[in-house]
Design an enzyme around this catalytic site. Structure first.
Site, PDB file in Angstrom:
ATOM      1  N   ASN A   7      47.655  36.968  31.312  1.00  0.00           N
ATOM      2  CA  ASN A   7      48.452  36.881  32.537  1.00  0.00           C
ATOM      3  C   ASN A   7      49.271  35.598  32.427  1.00  0.00           C
ATOM      4  O   ASN A   7      48.765  34.505  32.666  1.00  0.00           O
ATOM      5  CB  ASN A   7      47.504  36.840  33.743  1.00  0.00           C
ATOM      6  CG  ASN A   7      48.255  36.832  35.065  1.00  0.00           C
ATOM      7  OD1 ASN A   7      49.491  36.819  35.080  1.00  0.00           O
ATOM      8  ND2 ASN A   7      47.515  36.833  36.157  1.00  0.00           N
ATOM      9  N   ARG A  91      49.508  41.538  31.977  1.00  0.00           N
ATOM     10  CA  ARG A  91      49.868  41.782  33.365  1.00  0.00           C
ATOM     11  C   ARG A  91      51.361  41.481  33.515  1.00  0.00           C
ATOM     12  O   ARG A  91      51.817  40.400  33.130  1.00  0.00           O
ATOM     13  CB  ARG A  91      49.064  40.843  34.268  1.00  0.00           C
ATOM     14  CG  ARG A  91      49.382  41.075  35.711  1.00  0.00           C
ATOM     15  CD  ARG A  91      48.602  40.161  36.589  1.00  0.00           C
ATOM     16  NE  ARG A  91      48.884  40.515  37.966  1.00  0.00           N
ATOM     17  CZ  ARG A  91      48.377  39.898  39.002  1.00  0.00           C
ATOM     18  NH1 ARG A  91      47.543  38.907  38.823  1.00  0.00           N
ATOM     19  NH2 ARG A  91      48.683  40.274  40.213  1.00  0.00           N
ATOM     20  N   HIS A 180      50.337  43.723  43.884  1.00  0.00           N
ATOM     21  CA  HIS A 180      48.867  43.868  43.810  1.00  0.00           C
ATOM     22  C   HIS A 180      48.488  45.312  43.474  1.00  0.00           C
ATOM     23  O   HIS A 180      47.394  45.771  43.793  1.00  0.00           O
ATOM     24  CB  HIS A 180      48.164  43.529  45.151  1.00  0.00           C
ATOM     25  CG  HIS A 180      48.279  42.120  45.587  1.00  0.00           C
ATOM     26  ND1 HIS A 180      48.478  41.766  46.907  1.00  0.00           N
ATOM     27  CD2 HIS A 180      48.179  40.966  44.905  1.00  0.00           C
ATOM     28  CE1 HIS A 180      48.520  40.455  47.009  1.00  0.00           C
ATOM     29  NE2 HIS A 180      48.347  39.932  45.816  1.00  0.00           N
ATOM     30  N   GLY A 212      47.321  35.541  48.269  1.00  0.00           N
ATOM     31  CA  GLY A 212      48.363  36.518  48.578  1.00  0.00           C
ATOM     32  C   GLY A 212      47.648  37.726  49.155  1.00  0.00           C
ATOM     33  O   GLY A 212      46.553  38.052  48.704  1.00  0.00           O
ATOM     34  N   ARG A 241      52.536  32.140  52.513  1.00  0.00           N
ATOM     35  CA  ARG A 241      53.704  32.987  52.836  1.00  0.00           C
ATOM     36  C   ARG A 241      53.664  33.421  54.294  1.00  0.00           C
ATOM     37  O   ARG A 241      52.597  33.736  54.823  1.00  0.00           O
ATOM     38  CB  ARG A 241      53.726  34.236  51.944  1.00  0.00           C
ATOM     39  CG  ARG A 241      53.895  33.936  50.474  1.00  0.00           C
ATOM     40  CD  ARG A 241      54.146  35.225  49.696  1.00  0.00           C
ATOM     41  NE  ARG A 241      54.052  34.993  48.270  1.00  0.00           N
ATOM     42  CZ  ARG A 241      53.103  35.520  47.493  1.00  0.00           C
ATOM     43  NH1 ARG A 241      52.190  36.318  48.008  1.00  0.00           N
ATOM     44  NH2 ARG A 241      53.085  35.260  46.209  1.00  0.00           N
ATOM     45  N   ARG A 285      38.894  29.020  53.755  1.00  0.00           N
ATOM     46  CA  ARG A 285      37.649  28.287  54.067  1.00  0.00           C
ATOM     47  C   ARG A 285      37.946  27.018  54.834  1.00  0.00           C
ATOM     48  O   ARG A 285      37.241  26.660  55.778  1.00  0.00           O
ATOM     49  CB  ARG A 285      36.890  27.955  52.779  1.00  0.00           C
ATOM     50  CG  ARG A 285      36.216  29.162  52.177  1.00  0.00           C
ATOM     51  CD  ARG A 285      35.819  28.922  50.766  1.00  0.00           C
ATOM     52  NE  ARG A 285      36.986  28.805  49.896  1.00  0.00           N
ATOM     53  CZ  ARG A 285      36.961  28.945  48.577  1.00  0.00           C
ATOM     54  NH1 ARG A 285      35.836  29.168  47.971  1.00  0.00           N
ATOM     55  NH2 ARG A 285      38.059  28.838  47.860  1.00  0.00           N
ATOM     56  N   ILE A 332      39.246  36.667  50.372  1.00  0.00           N
ATOM     57  CA  ILE A 332      38.879  36.647  51.789  1.00  0.00           C
ATOM     58  C   ILE A 332      38.191  37.958  52.166  1.00  0.00           C
ATOM     59  O   ILE A 332      37.118  37.963  52.789  1.00  0.00           O
ATOM     60  CB  ILE A 332      40.125  36.406  52.682  1.00  0.00           C
ATOM     61  CG1 ILE A 332      40.852  35.118  52.274  1.00  0.00           C
ATOM     62  CG2 ILE A 332      39.732  36.370  54.152  1.00  0.00           C
ATOM     63  CD1 ILE A 332      42.175  34.871  52.993  1.00  0.00           C
ATOM     64  N   ASN A 335      34.586  38.052  50.892  1.00  0.00           N
ATOM     65  CA  ASN A 335      33.636  36.979  51.229  1.00  0.00           C
ATOM     66  C   ASN A 335      33.564  36.556  52.686  1.00  0.00           C
ATOM     67  O   ASN A 335      32.611  35.900  53.091  1.00  0.00           O
ATOM     68  CB  ASN A 335      33.988  35.723  50.409  1.00  0.00           C
ATOM     69  CG  ASN A 335      33.788  35.961  48.932  1.00  0.00           C
ATOM     70  OD1 ASN A 335      32.680  36.207  48.485  1.00  0.00           O
ATOM     71  ND2 ASN A 335      34.868  35.911  48.174  1.00  0.00           N
ATOM     72  N   GLU A 385      41.066  43.120  38.690  1.00  0.00           N
ATOM     73  CA  GLU A 385      42.351  43.490  38.098  1.00  0.00           C
ATOM     74  C   GLU A 385      42.295  43.443  36.571  1.00  0.00           C
ATOM     75  O   GLU A 385      42.895  44.273  35.901  1.00  0.00           O
ATOM     76  CB  GLU A 385      43.442  42.557  38.627  1.00  0.00           C
ATOM     77  CG  GLU A 385      43.733  42.842  40.093  1.00  0.00           C
ATOM     78  CD  GLU A 385      44.653  41.826  40.721  1.00  0.00           C
ATOM     79  OE1 GLU A 385      44.142  40.840  41.274  1.00  0.00           O
ATOM     80  OE2 GLU A 385      45.867  42.012  40.664  1.00  0.00           O
TER      81      GLU A 385
HETATM   82  P1  AMP Z   1      42.029  35.154  45.939  1.00  0.00           P
HETATM   83  O1  AMP Z   1      43.505  34.903  45.987  1.00  0.00           O
HETATM   84  O2  AMP Z   1      41.678  36.608  45.933  1.00  0.00           O
HETATM   85  O3  AMP Z   1      41.341  34.377  44.860  1.00  0.00           O
HETATM   86  O4  AMP Z   1      41.411  34.592  47.326  1.00  0.00           O
HETATM   87  C1  AMP Z   1      41.505  33.246  47.672  1.00  0.00           C
HETATM   88  C2  AMP Z   1      41.180  33.104  49.155  1.00  0.00           C
HETATM   89  O5  AMP Z   1      39.844  33.582  49.385  1.00  0.00           O
HETATM   90  C3  AMP Z   1      41.235  31.672  49.653  1.00  0.00           C
HETATM   91  O6  AMP Z   1      41.925  31.620  50.899  1.00  0.00           O
HETATM   92  C4  AMP Z   1      39.770  31.337  49.883  1.00  0.00           C
HETATM   93  O7  AMP Z   1      39.587  30.423  50.931  1.00  0.00           O
HETATM   94  C5  AMP Z   1      39.218  32.692  50.282  1.00  0.00           C
HETATM   95  N1  AMP Z   1      37.759  32.709  50.189  1.00  0.00           N
HETATM   96  C6  AMP Z   1      36.994  32.655  49.094  1.00  0.00           C
HETATM   97  N2  AMP Z   1      35.676  32.610  49.438  1.00  0.00           N
HETATM   98  C7  AMP Z   1      35.627  32.610  50.794  1.00  0.00           C
HETATM   99  C8  AMP Z   1      34.580  32.571  51.783  1.00  0.00           C
HETATM  100  N3  AMP Z   1      33.305  32.525  51.420  1.00  0.00           N
HETATM  101  N4  AMP Z   1      34.929  32.600  53.087  1.00  0.00           N
HETATM  102  C9  AMP Z   1      36.231  32.652  53.439  1.00  0.00           C
HETATM  103  N5  AMP Z   1      37.247  32.694  52.589  1.00  0.00           N
HETATM  104  C10 AMP Z   1      36.974  32.683  51.271  1.00  0.00           C
END
Ligand code: AMP
Length: 399
Positions: A7, A91, A180, A212, A241, A285, A332, A335, A385
């Site tokens: 990537n 990718r 995505h 994103g 964004r 977070r 998000i 998790n 992915e």
């Molecule tokens: P990604 O782009 O898929 O890697 O997701 C990143 C986002 O996931 C960031 O905003 C992180 O804060 C959120 N994230 C990861 N773990 C948690 C969690 N346990 N609670 C809330 N948000 C999370």
């Protein structure tokens, strides 16, 4: 077979070596600051991490050489010869209207990625650099391009045309493409399996909520609509964004802040969303902890974030004429139980009934989080992915 996934960004290159016999990761890593001072390779294998900080990493070919050195290294390596890598999967951001699926990289494919540079001006040139760098260091290895836009090419015209003069679509290819796609495809296919809806009629909304974020409405496993548009800026509120807004906002910000249109778009892409509204961070977070500590703007930001996603789910249920399931994925979505519960608040009228206790516990694993009597099923399905790219690469190169 072992497959290398690449990537490539303009100054970075992420990689994963996957053993397709077990679909397991053998090694992965990141080359940062390519062409900039302070280049660095971080290579992870097993539970070990190895870093290299050369004086400079001139270009993507040098970066690929570093990756191969790490993979082949006597001390930190995981393979003994390049020939162990059966194929490379790349990718690629923008396939325009040419690519409805992944393809073997040949000259025609490279030309088409190049033709789509106006649609993906930052990513497609970087993706091409990654492909050329691999071809330079592994000339005999077959390669496959997997496009972020391909899954969404099944959208009907009613979903993808904007209400602007039609000649702009004909002349400049201005339309909704969506992104995505590899994640939406992977998660929607898995959703049909776990829901027992393979080869049956189905109406599903996939919520890919990460830094994103995008939603897709999938009918019978095919994309019917998606929230990102010509670029990844459209749709729900994201880390940095803005998502949807009145286009007149662009001129208003530009005039008041004395910015050019592209500087204004930079604000909408990089300084808006969770970061711009909360003033705290682009990371969910951080925003959530600030809200818990009483930061009022962080709390409002979380409310807006959830509200906008909820609106899309409602709109897609109406657009599809029904809803069988809602799936959460990405950082998000996988998790953040509180976030998922906030998004679904008020959707009971559609037949959504969350199992609140279960939802609060589910983190990063596949699980049903709706109550047994929920008409609309709600699931968390982790995305992968890289594995989706590796599966396509295996399929196309084993033919
Ligand atoms: P990604 O782009 O898929 O890697 O997701 C990143 C986002 O996931 C960031 O905003 C992180 O804060 C959120 N994230 C990861 N773990 C948690 C969690 N346990 N609670 C809330 N948000 C999370």
């Amino acid at each position: 077979m072992k497959i290398l996934i690449i990537n490539a960004g303009s100054s970075s290159l992420k990689y994963q070596l996957i053993d397709m016999d077990h679909e397991s990761i053998i090694a992965k890593g990141l080359v940062e600051r390519i062409g900039i001072e302070g280049g660095k390779l971080t290579h992870k294998y097993g539970d070990k991490t190895y870093t290299v900080t050369p004086d400079a990493i001139k270009d993507h070919t040098e970066a690929m050489n570093l990756v191969l050195e790490a993979l082949l290294s006597k001390e930190h390596g995981v393979i003994s010869s390049i020939s162990e890598i059966g194929a490379v999967g790349h990718r690629v951001l923008h396939g325009g209207e040419k690519f409805t699926a992944s393809c073997i990289i040949d000259q025609a494919c490279m030309d088409a990625i190049e033709e789509n540079i106006p649609l993906g001006p930052l990513h497609n040139p970087a993706n091409l650099m990654g492909i050329r760098a691999c071809q330079a260091v592994m000339p005999d290895t077959p390669m496959v391009a997997v496009f972020d836009t391909a899954f969404h090419q099944t959208m009907p015209r009613t979903s993808y045309l904007y209400g602007v003069p039609y000649e702009y679509y004909e002349k400049y290819h201005i339309r909704r493409y969506g992104f995505h796609g590899t994640s939406h495809r992977f998660v929607s296919a898995r959703a049909l399996e776990v829901l027992g809806l393979k080869d049956k009629p189905s109406k599903i909304v996939i919520c890919h909520l990460g830094n994103g974020s995008s939603l897709s409405a999938c009918v019978d496993g095919k994309c019917f609509d998606t929230s990102m548009g010509l670029t990844p800026l459209e749709g729900v509120l994201m880390g940095t964004r803005s998502g949807d807004l009145d286009p007149a906002v662009v001129e208003c910000i530009a005039n008041n802040e004395h910015l050019t249109p592209s500087e204004t778009l930079n604000v909408l892409n990089k300084k808006s969303g969770l970061l711009g509204l909360s003033g705290v961070s682009s990371d969910m977070r951080d925003v959530r902890s600030a809200a818990a500590e009483g930061n009022a703007m962080a709390k409002v930001t979380l409310d807006i974030w959830a509200y906008r996603i909820r609106k899309y789910i409602g709109a897609y249920a109406a657009a599809m004429g029904g809803l069988d399931a809602i799936i959460f994925t990405a950082g998000i979505g996988e998790n953040d139980g509180e976030g998922r519960a906030d998004v679904l608040k008020g959707l009971e009228f559609l037949g959504v009934k969350l199992d609140a206790e279960k939802n609060a516990k589910v983190r990063g694993v596949e699980a049903e989080i709706s109550a047994p009597d929920s008409k609309v099923k709600v699931w968390v399905i982790p995305t992968n992915e890289e594995l989706a790219i590796a599966r396509d690469t295996l399929m196309l190169t084993s033919k």
